[in-house]
Design a protein around this motif. Structure first.
Motif, PDB file in Angstrom:
ATOM      1  N   MET A   1       0.844  -1.198   0.000  1.00 23.87           N
ATOM      2  CA  MET A   1       0.000   0.000   0.000  1.00 23.87           C
ATOM      3  C   MET A   1       0.883   1.253   0.000  1.00 23.87           C
ATOM      4  SD  MET A   1      -2.989   1.498   0.195  1.00 23.87           S
ATOM      5  CE  MET A   1      -4.110   0.191   0.663  1.00 23.87           C
ATOM      6  N   GLU A   2       0.663   2.134  -0.918  1.00 22.78           N
ATOM      7  CA  GLU A   2       1.404   3.375  -0.998  1.00 22.78           C
ATOM      8  C   GLU A   2       1.085   4.224   0.222  1.00 22.78           C
ATOM      9  OE1 GLU A   2       1.091   7.162  -3.879  1.00 22.78           O
ATOM     10  OE2 GLU A   2       1.528   5.261  -4.858  1.00 22.78           O
ATOM     11  N   LYS A   3       2.066   4.863   0.823  1.00 25.20           N
ATOM     12  CA  LYS A   3       1.867   5.588   2.063  1.00 25.20           C
ATOM     13  C   LYS A   3       1.404   7.018   1.877  1.00 25.20           C
ATOM     14  CE  LYS A   3       4.940   2.761   4.869  1.00 25.20           C
ATOM     15  NZ  LYS A   3       6.080   2.743   5.803  1.00 25.20           N
ATOM     16  N   PHE A 102      -5.309   4.662   5.619  1.00 26.13           N
ATOM     17  CA  PHE A 102      -3.982   4.251   5.183  1.00 26.13           C
ATOM     18  C   PHE A 102      -3.173   3.734   6.379  1.00 26.13           C
ATOM     19  CE2 PHE A 102      -4.766   6.570   1.257  1.00 26.13           C
ATOM     20  CZ  PHE A 102      -4.063   5.811   0.338  1.00 26.13           C
ATOM     21  N   LYS A 103      -3.298   4.407   7.524  1.00 25.63           N
ATOM     22  CA  LYS A 103      -2.610   3.951   8.737  1.00 25.63           C
ATOM     23  C   LYS A 103      -3.073   2.548   9.097  1.00 25.63           C
ATOM     24  CE  LYS A 103      -1.930   8.452  11.000  1.00 25.63           C
ATOM     25  NZ  LYS A 103      -2.346   9.269  12.169  1.00 25.63           N
ATOM     26  N   LEU A 104      -4.374   2.327   8.972  1.00 24.66           N
ATOM     27  CA  LEU A 104      -4.942   1.025   9.290  1.00 24.66           C
ATOM     28  C   LEU A 104      -4.342  -0.051   8.394  1.00 24.66           C
ATOM     29  CD1 LEU A 104      -7.145  -0.821  10.620  1.00 24.66           C
ATOM     30  CD2 LEU A 104      -8.610  -0.159   8.719  1.00 24.66           C
ATOM     31  N   TYR A 105      -4.309   0.196   7.090  1.00 27.09           N
ATOM     32  CA  TYR A 105      -3.791  -0.800   6.151  1.00 27.09           C
ATOM     33  C   TYR A 105      -2.335  -1.151   6.461  1.00 27.09           C
ATOM     34  CZ  TYR A 105      -7.852   0.757   3.457  1.00 27.09           C
ATOM     35  OH  TYR A 105      -9.116   1.106   3.056  1.00 27.09           O
ATOM     36  N   SER A 106      -1.546  -0.131   6.823  1.00 29.51           N
ATOM     37  CA  SER A 106      -0.127  -0.367   7.081  1.00 29.51           C
ATOM     38  C   SER A 106       0.109  -1.106   8.389  1.00 29.51           C
ATOM     39  CB  SER A 106       0.631   0.971   7.107  1.00 29.51           C
ATOM     40  OG  SER A 106       0.178   1.782   8.176  1.00 29.51           O
ATOM     41  N   ASN A 107      -0.900  -1.136   9.277  1.00 30.84           N
ATOM     42  CA  ASN A 107      -0.755  -1.801  10.570  1.00 30.84           C
ATOM     43  C   ASN A 107      -1.599  -3.067  10.687  1.00 30.84           C
ATOM     44  OD1 ASN A 107       1.038   0.131  11.738  1.00 30.84           O
ATOM     45  ND2 ASN A 107      -0.693   1.508  12.038  1.00 30.84           N
ATOM     46  N   LYS A 143      -8.735  -8.597   0.285  1.00 32.68           N
ATOM     47  CA  LYS A 143      -7.710  -7.736  -0.308  1.00 32.68           C
ATOM     48  C   LYS A 143      -7.212  -8.357  -1.599  1.00 32.68           C
ATOM     49  CE  LYS A 143      -4.620  -6.109   2.584  1.00 32.68           C
ATOM     50  NZ  LYS A 143      -3.584  -6.131   3.653  1.00 32.68           N
ATOM     51  N   SER A 144      -6.988  -7.503  -2.585  1.00 31.61           N
ATOM     52  CA  SER A 144      -6.428  -7.990  -3.844  1.00 31.61           C
ATOM     53  C   SER A 144      -4.920  -8.164  -3.686  1.00 31.61           C
ATOM     54  CB  SER A 144      -6.744  -6.997  -4.971  1.00 31.61           C
ATOM     55  OG  SER A 144      -6.204  -5.737  -4.655  1.00 31.61           O
ATOM     56  N   ASN A 145      -4.281  -8.660  -4.720  1.00 30.17           N
ATOM     57  CA  ASN A 145      -2.850  -8.946  -4.638  1.00 30.17           C
ATOM     58  C   ASN A 145      -1.993  -7.715  -4.362  1.00 30.17           C
ATOM     59  OD1 ASN A 145      -3.336 -11.661  -5.152  1.00 30.17           O
ATOM     60  ND2 ASN A 145      -3.180 -11.405  -7.373  1.00 30.17           N
ATOM     61  N   ASP A 146      -2.485  -6.524  -4.769  1.00 28.62           N
ATOM     62  CA  ASP A 146      -1.681  -5.321  -4.564  1.00 28.62           C
ATOM     63  C   ASP A 146      -1.978  -4.653  -3.221  1.00 28.62           C
ATOM     64  OD1 ASP A 146      -4.169  -4.312  -4.961  1.00 28.62           O
ATOM     65  OD2 ASP A 146      -3.667  -3.110  -6.723  1.00 28.62           O
ATOM     66  N   GLY A 147      -2.755  -5.302  -2.377  1.00 26.90           N
ATOM     67  CA  GLY A 147      -2.997  -4.773  -1.040  1.00 26.90           C
ATOM     68  C   GLY A 147      -4.185  -3.859  -0.901  1.00 26.90           C
ATOM     69  N   HIS A 148      -4.928  -3.627  -1.984  1.00 25.15           N
ATOM     70  CA  HIS A 148      -6.097  -2.757  -1.919  1.00 25.15           C
ATOM     71  C   HIS A 148      -7.365  -3.570  -1.663  1.00 25.15           C
ATOM     72  CE1 HIS A 148      -3.449  -0.181  -4.585  1.00 25.15           C
ATOM     73  NE2 HIS A 148      -3.771   0.639  -3.610  1.00 25.15           N
ATOM     74  N   PRO A 149      -8.285  -3.051  -0.836  1.00 26.25           N
ATOM     75  CA  PRO A 149      -9.582  -3.730  -0.689  1.00 26.25           C
ATOM     76  C   PRO A 149     -10.292  -3.740  -2.040  1.00 26.25           C
ATOM     77  CG  PRO A 149      -9.257  -2.101   1.037  1.00 26.25           C
ATOM     78  CD  PRO A 149      -8.181  -1.870   0.030  1.00 26.25           C
TER      79      PRO A 149
END
Length: 259
Positions: A1-3, A102-107, A143-149
């Motif tokens: 996921m891009e920050k 975004f914080k949630l995805y990274s954690n 989640k898809s392969n690139d980390g996006h819901p």
């Protein structure tokens, strides 16, 4: 996921939209929302399933007009961009809500998306160009392969316009040990209120003493009020300014030239 976090929901949607990608089968989620559709409709609510890849709603209950003030056909044709167009959420607030996501995805680590839910209250302009409020409760779909819901599903209900017009976003985790939902993040944004006037004179006074490093007990003595009153003011200030601690609160005060 891009920050990168300075992005709105629509920008995020455009970023991950890919209608040519192999389509996910939402049959399981559609079946799940249909089960609660009849129940939630009795409380001015409606269920739906949303697809990020196409920006459409694979399923939406017929009661949507009662909740959002727009006909089902218009929403099905216009998709998520149609709803986003009428949402009365300022870009700055949209940015901050997305930043929390975004914080949630990274954690996330090993937490499955099924154990996370979002709640949001927001204003929307209906078909008669009037403002109404709705509450949305959703869960993301894997989640898809690139980390996006890939999308999300849930329900929304109509709520009365409160005296304090605001946008809220709450993110919760399911604690499987006691089977209870716990708050991960809670944001509140007051609309039609000058940020510099969000705090009362007494709260600004307390904020100045906090910036001087005084404890709640010391501030209570200075102002001839109870420690409980000071702590209540602290709690309210943290909530209104979306601050997590005194350092954030002081930063807010400096940014808005309150101290």
């Amino acid at each position: 996921m891009e920050k990168k976090t300075s992005i709105t929901f629509l920008e995020y949607l455009d970023k991950i939209k890919n209608p040519d990608e192999a389509q996910y089968n939402y049959a399981e989620q559609i079946k799940e929302v249909k089960i609660v559709n009849n129940f939630i409709s009795k409380f001015s609510g409606v269920v739906f399933v949303a697809d990020f890849q196409t920006g459409t709603y694979p399923f939406m209950g017929e009661g949507i007009k009662d909740v959002l003030g727009h006909p089902l056909e218009a929403i099905q044709e216009g998709g998520m961009n149609f709803i986003a167009y009428y949402l009365q959420v300022p870009k700055l607030i949209d940015n901050k809500c997305m930043e929390e996501q975004f914080k949630l995805y990274s954690n996330l680590k090993d937490k499955p998306l099924a154990d996370i839910r979002f709640k949001m209250n927001a204003p929307i302009t209906d078909g008669e160009r009037k403002t109404r409020y709705f509450s949305q409760h959703i869960k993301f779909i894997l989640k898809s392969n690139d980390g996006h819901p890939l999308g999300f599903y849930g329900y929304c209900t109509k709520v009365p316009i409160a005296e304090e017009k605001k946008v809220t976003q709450h993110i919760e985790f399911l604690n499987k040990e006691n089977n209870e939902w716990q708050v991960y993040s809670s944001l509140e944004f007051y609309l039609e209120v000058d940020e510099n006037k969000l705090l009362s004179k007494r709260e600004i006074e307390i904020l100045k003493w906090i910036s001087e490093g005084l404890s709640s007990e010391a501030i209570a003595t200075k102002l001839y009020i109870s420690v409980h009153t000071v702590r209540t003011h602290r709690k309210n200030m943290l909530k209104r300014t979306n601050s997590t601690n005194s350092a954030d609160l002081i930063r807010y005060g400096i940014e808005h030239k309150l101290i």
